[in-house]
Design an enzyme around this catalytic site. Structure first.
Site, PDB file in Angstrom:
ATOM      1  N   LEU A  66      23.048  -5.255  11.757  1.00  0.00           N
ATOM      2  CA  LEU A  66      22.365  -6.344  12.466  1.00  0.00           C
ATOM      3  C   LEU A  66      21.094  -6.797  11.744  1.00  0.00           C
ATOM      4  O   LEU A  66      20.456  -6.017  11.079  1.00  0.00           O
ATOM      5  CB  LEU A  66      22.016  -5.863  13.872  1.00  0.00           C
ATOM      6  N   LYS A 104       0.834  -1.210   0.000  1.00  0.00           N
ATOM      7  CA  LYS A 104       0.000   0.000   0.000  1.00  0.00           C
ATOM      8  C   LYS A 104       0.867   1.257   0.000  1.00  0.00           C
ATOM      9  O   LYS A 104       0.398   2.333   0.362  1.00  0.00           O
ATOM     10  CB  LYS A 104      -0.908   0.009   1.238  1.00  0.00           C
ATOM     11  N   ARG A 105       2.158   1.108  -0.328  1.00  0.00           N
ATOM     12  CA  ARG A 105       3.107   2.229  -0.395  1.00  0.00           C
ATOM     13  C   ARG A 105       3.297   2.904   0.969  1.00  0.00           C
ATOM     14  O   ARG A 105       3.548   4.113   1.041  1.00  0.00           O
ATOM     15  CB  ARG A 105       2.663   3.277  -1.449  1.00  0.00           C
TER      16      ARG A 105
HETATM   17  C1  MYA Z   1      19.811  10.568   5.551  1.00  0.00           C
HETATM   18  C2  MYA Z   1      18.974   9.571   6.235  1.00  0.00           C
HETATM   19  C3  MYA Z   1      18.327   8.600   5.250  1.00  0.00           C
HETATM   20  C4  MYA Z   1      17.583   7.514   5.976  1.00  0.00           C
HETATM   21  C5  MYA Z   1      16.853   6.538   5.060  1.00  0.00           C
HETATM   22  C6  MYA Z   1      17.782   5.670   4.254  1.00  0.00           C
HETATM   23  C7  MYA Z   1      17.010   4.633   3.431  1.00  0.00           C
HETATM   24  C8  MYA Z   1      16.494   3.484   4.251  1.00  0.00           C
HETATM   25  C9  MYA Z   1      15.781   2.480   3.412  1.00  0.00           C
HETATM   26  C10 MYA Z   1      15.160   1.365   4.234  1.00  0.00           C
HETATM   27  C11 MYA Z   1      16.159   0.329   4.684  1.00  0.00           C
HETATM   28  C12 MYA Z   1      15.512  -0.807   5.399  1.00  0.00           C
HETATM   29  C13 MYA Z   1      16.480  -1.838   5.889  1.00  0.00           C
HETATM   30  C14 MYA Z   1      15.676  -3.035   6.420  1.00  0.00           C
HETATM   31  O1  MYA Z   1      15.050  -2.964   7.425  1.00  0.00           O
HETATM   32  S1  MYA Z   1      15.682  -4.485   5.434  1.00  0.00           S
HETATM   33  C15 MYA Z   1      14.360  -5.448   6.091  1.00  0.00           C
HETATM   34  C16 MYA Z   1      13.068  -5.128   5.419  1.00  0.00           C
HETATM   35  N1  MYA Z   1      11.958  -5.781   6.056  1.00  0.00           N
HETATM   36  C17 MYA Z   1      11.407  -6.926   5.637  1.00  0.00           C
HETATM   37  O2  MYA Z   1      11.807  -7.508   4.651  1.00  0.00           O
HETATM   38  C18 MYA Z   1      10.278  -7.457   6.512  1.00  0.00           C
HETATM   39  C19 MYA Z   1       9.153  -8.052   5.721  1.00  0.00           C
HETATM   40  N2  MYA Z   1       8.667  -7.110   4.722  1.00  0.00           N
HETATM   41  C20 MYA Z   1       7.951  -5.996   5.005  1.00  0.00           C
HETATM   42  O3  MYA Z   1       7.674  -5.671   6.149  1.00  0.00           O
HETATM   43  C21 MYA Z   1       7.531  -5.141   3.826  1.00  0.00           C
HETATM   44  O4  MYA Z   1       7.548  -5.928   2.658  1.00  0.00           O
HETATM   45  C22 MYA Z   1       8.436  -3.895   3.635  1.00  0.00           C
HETATM   46  C23 MYA Z   1       8.259  -2.952   4.820  1.00  0.00           C
HETATM   47  C24 MYA Z   1       9.895  -4.268   3.493  1.00  0.00           C
HETATM   48  C25 MYA Z   1       8.004  -3.144   2.374  1.00  0.00           C
HETATM   49  O5  MYA Z   1       6.672  -2.820   2.445  1.00  0.00           O
HETATM   50  P1  MYA Z   1       5.620  -3.268   1.311  1.00  0.00           P
HETATM   51  O6  MYA Z   1       6.026  -4.590   0.833  1.00  0.00           O
HETATM   52  O7  MYA Z   1       4.264  -3.122   1.864  1.00  0.00           O
HETATM   53  O8  MYA Z   1       5.893  -2.228   0.116  1.00  0.00           O
HETATM   54  P2  MYA Z   1       5.226  -0.768  -0.071  1.00  0.00           P
HETATM   55  O9  MYA Z   1       4.095  -0.867  -1.003  1.00  0.00           O
HETATM   56  O10 MYA Z   1       4.946  -0.140   1.243  1.00  0.00           O
HETATM   57  O11 MYA Z   1       6.429   0.045  -0.749  1.00  0.00           O
HETATM   58  C26 MYA Z   1       7.033  -0.411  -1.936  1.00  0.00           C
HETATM   59  C27 MYA Z   1       8.318   0.353  -2.083  1.00  0.00           C
HETATM   60  O12 MYA Z   1       9.213  -0.002  -0.995  1.00  0.00           O
HETATM   61  C28 MYA Z   1      10.423  -0.486  -1.542  1.00  0.00           C
HETATM   62  N3  MYA Z   1      10.991  -1.501  -0.639  1.00  0.00           N
HETATM   63  C29 MYA Z   1      10.547  -2.749  -0.433  1.00  0.00           C
HETATM   64  N4  MYA Z   1      11.346  -3.374   0.449  1.00  0.00           N
HETATM   65  C30 MYA Z   1      12.298  -2.494   0.797  1.00  0.00           C
HETATM   66  C31 MYA Z   1      13.411  -2.558   1.663  1.00  0.00           C
HETATM   67  N5  MYA Z   1      13.725  -3.663   2.349  1.00  0.00           N
HETATM   68  N6  MYA Z   1      14.189  -1.473   1.813  1.00  0.00           N
HETATM   69  C32 MYA Z   1      13.897  -0.344   1.126  1.00  0.00           C
HETATM   70  N7  MYA Z   1      12.879  -0.228   0.274  1.00  0.00           N
HETATM   71  C33 MYA Z   1      12.074  -1.296   0.117  1.00  0.00           C
HETATM   72  C34 MYA Z   1      10.027  -1.081  -2.873  1.00  0.00           C
HETATM   73  O13 MYA Z   1      11.170  -1.240  -3.699  1.00  0.00           O
HETATM   74  C35 MYA Z   1       9.045  -0.051  -3.373  1.00  0.00           C
HETATM   75  O14 MYA Z   1       9.731   1.108  -3.836  1.00  0.00           O
HETATM   76  P3  MYA Z   1       9.945   1.302  -5.430  1.00  0.00           P
HETATM   77  O15 MYA Z   1      10.694   0.071  -5.898  1.00  0.00           O
HETATM   78  O16 MYA Z   1       8.593   1.414  -6.070  1.00  0.00           O
HETATM   79  O17 MYA Z   1      10.780   2.551  -5.584  1.00  0.00           O
END
Ligand code: MYA
Length: 434
Positions: free
Chosen positions: A434, A193-194
């Protein structure tokens, strides 16, 4: 695969080759490896509606060595950082999670236990303990505002989570203040759901408010653009259980008793002066580890406070051992692992897999192979079922010899708002997240 976002970062094992026929260990022409390469090349062409808008390396720029290394976007004045949180869909609200609060910690634990990372076959799910979460989320200088939850407005149920912790990370000669982002999780019923992009934007805003403009993170999915791609390797400690629960398979021409014998380890460690790290060792371990990590392209810049937090043993969270020379009393070598169990889904006999994950290891006098064999002996004595390690740092030098087998878990490393010109080899990475 039930969930399209089910990821490769879950460290599950490949169908095992015959461990006696060592020729096929790490065989890159396996069906799995080919399938992964096809999948990864497809994802290179995939649209990333969110990630294309972010200051991260973009796929179209891969191979363009004219772009400079360093920040992608210039730092903006703090006064220009958005002061209000991003909008969530109307049924949900932001919450800042106080992990010191036992009830909040339990809510986070339950969300992750039921909804966090699984392997591709949905057989195992990470089961971070509460003590682990408190350790991971409260390092020196941590910000409570970076522990972000999403609740249902009406019921107050916690349905999503993302965290950051501050870290100084060196990239070549530059030490950069970063956030390490982890534990991004959306409840299974709210997937696709983004919500994730809003959560990432919100944590980015809160990191910016602390005047920090870069981040490091790992994921099993391919996103624009990994700075490096690593592989998990697994060393069976309790092969019978690993086979029973479907984590590993009996090798061809292997019996269970031959397999048990193959992975048997001595009762006691072999290195003279090998002992558990204590508080008094923090200065010596800091010197040892700083010197060791200086050889890698990307590595944390640990000071004594960081070493005390991240490496001093904490029961069931992190174990650290060192070698103190019996003659000079100098600390010459160090090894550590953290404890991350997994829930075993739908097995009649077992509910938990007890896994140790290789953390930071330093060898100067004791051969790394011997040091890691002692780490395996300790882990076995403490009843771990499996010892996992990535092929980062100098780990490749001991994996095969110590009977680790390659997994199908790929882990991609990323930096936010920091460009690296060439993809790094795993051996150039000195960072464990981690
Ligand atoms: C300067 C400070 C900056 C700080 C921020 C730095 C960045 C941090 C980034 C985060 C680092 C996290 C490190 C960890 O914790 S990695 C561990 C991630 N968690 C899991 O795998 C647990 C099980 N999965 C879920 O809970 C969901 O599937 C998650 C929450 C992962 C996505 O939720 P959902 O499945 O409901 O999707 P959506 O519809 O909301 O959103 C879809 C969009 O999200 C992009 N997506 C999917 N998975 C990931 C992922 N692992 N990192 C980054 N982006 C991800 C995806 O490509 C798409 O974007 P785009 O392809 O269309 O562009």
């Amino acid at each position: 695969m039930a969930d399209s976002n089910s990821s490769h970062d879950y460290p599950s094992e490949n169908p095992k080759p015959d461990p006696d026929a060592n020729s096929s260990l790490g065989n890159d022409s396996s069906i799995e490896a080919i399938a992964r390469r096809v999948q990864d090349s497809l994802s290179l062409g995939k649209k990333h509606k969110f990630w294309e808008t972010q200051p991260v390396g973009q796929f179209k720029d891969v191979g363009d060595t004219s772009l400079p290394e360093g920040p992608i976007e210039p730092t903006t004045p703090l006064s220009e950082v958005k002061q209000e949180p991003y909008n969530l869909p109307s049924l949900y609200e932001w919450t800042t999670c106080d992990i010191d609060d036992e009830d909040t910690c339990t809510e986070i634990y339950n969300l992750l236990t039921n909804n966090y990372v699984e392997d591709d076959e949905n057989m195992f799910r990470f089961n971070y303990s509460k003590e682990f979460l408190r350790w991971a989320l409260r390092p020196p200088g941590y910000f409570k505002s970076w522990h972000i939850g999403v609740r249902v407005k009406v019921s107050k149920k916690l349905v999503a989570f993302i965290t950051g912790v501050p870290a100084k990370i060196r990239v070549r000669d530059e030490v950069v203040n970063m956030a390490e982002i982890n534990f991004l999780c959306v409840h299974k019923k709210l997937r696709s759901k983004r919500l994730a992009p809003v959560m990432i934007k919100e944590i980015t805003r809160r990191v910016h408010l602390e005047n920090i403009w870069q981040a490091a993170y790992t994921a099993g999915v391919v996103l624009p653009t990994p700075i490096s791609t690593c592989q998990y390797w697994h060393r069976s400690l309790n092969p019978k259980k690993l086979i029973d629960v479907g984590f590993s398979r009996l090798g061809a021409r292997m019996t269970i008793s031959r397999t048990i014998k193959l992975y048997k380890l001595p009762e006691s460690t072999v290195t003279p002066g090998f002992r558990k790290m204590e508080l008094r060792d923090v200065p010596a371990v800091t010197r040892l580890i700083r010197n060791y990590l200086s050889q890698f392209v990307v590595a944390p810049d640990f000071d004594e406070n960081d070493v005390e937090h991240w490496l001093l043993p904490t029961e069931n969270v992190v174990d650290s051992y060192l070698v103190e020379s019996p003659e000079t009393h100098e600390v010459t070598d160090f090894c550590s692992f953290y404890t991350l169990p997994s829930s075993i889904l739908g097995n009649q006999n077992y509910s938990t897999l007890k896994a140790a994950y290789s953390y930071y290891n330093v060898s100067t006098q004791t051969p790394l192979l011997q040091l890691m064999n002692d780490a395996l002996i300790v882990a076995k004595r403490k009843d771990y079922d499996v010892f996992n390690a990535l092929d980062i740092m100098q780990n490749a030098s001991f994996l095969k010899e110590l009977k680790f087998g390659p997994g199908d878990g790929q882990l991609h490393y990323y930096l936010y708002n920091y460009r690296i010109r060439h993809t790094l080899k795993p051996s150039e990475l000195g960072l464990v997240l981690l």
